[in-house]
Design an enzyme around this catalytic site. Sequence first.
Site, short mmCIF file in Angstrom:
data_model
loop_
_atom_site.label_atom_id
_atom_site.label_comp_id
_atom_site.label_asym_id
_atom_site.label_seq_id
_atom_site.Cartn_x
_atom_site.Cartn_y
_atom_site.Cartn_z
N CYS A 166 0.81 -1.23 0.00
CA CYS A 166 0.00 0.00 0.00
C CYS A 166 0.84 1.27 0.00
O CYS A 166 0.28 2.37 0.03
CB CYS A 166 -0.97 -0.01 1.17
N CYS A 187 1.79 -4.13 8.60
CA CYS A 187 1.45 -2.78 8.17
C CYS A 187 0.09 -2.43 8.77
O CYS A 187 -0.86 -3.17 8.61
CB CYS A 187 1.39 -2.71 6.65
N CYS A 241 12.58 -7.11 12.72
CA CYS A 241 13.21 -8.03 11.78
C CYS A 241 12.23 -8.20 10.62
O CYS A 241 11.20 -8.85 10.76
CB CYS A 241 13.46 -9.35 12.51
#
Length: 153
Positions: free
Chosen positions: A69, A115, A138
């Site tokens: 996105c 996200c 990570c």
Amino acid sequence: MMLTWKDVINFTVNGNPNPPFRVEKTDAEWRQQLTPEQYRITRQKGTERPYSGALCSIYDEGQYNCICCNTPLFDSTIKFESGSGWPSFTQPIEAHAIKYHKDSSLGMIRVEVLCNSCDAHLGHIFPDGPEPSGLRYCINSESMTLESKTDNT
Ligand SMILES: [Zn+2]
């Protein structure tokens, strides 16, 4: 504001900050937009092989955006060499860019990093990063795109 492990645990227990905006697409739309490897990692919680990612050993100045996105997630000033084989960061670009979920898969308790805008799986976070935050994000290379600052000069 600097996030610490205590904040991360607090997010997994009491809920995440509201995202800057939401991006929602169907599974077919994600499949069409992403490469098979990007799709496997971000939409099916996959993991790339260590040291295989294109962004693993790149330290160019710039901003790391979500491959799904394009939301800014991290930047080069908070990237560090962890020796793990995956791009590693000590903080998100903004606290509300990332969401955290307790992950009990593989027989261990870890904290998954996603996200916050589109729920793309990014990787995991561990409390063994460098001071002052002590955090190590990570992150799979395949889940990000580097918007290099040198592109515009
Ligand atoms: Zn995203």
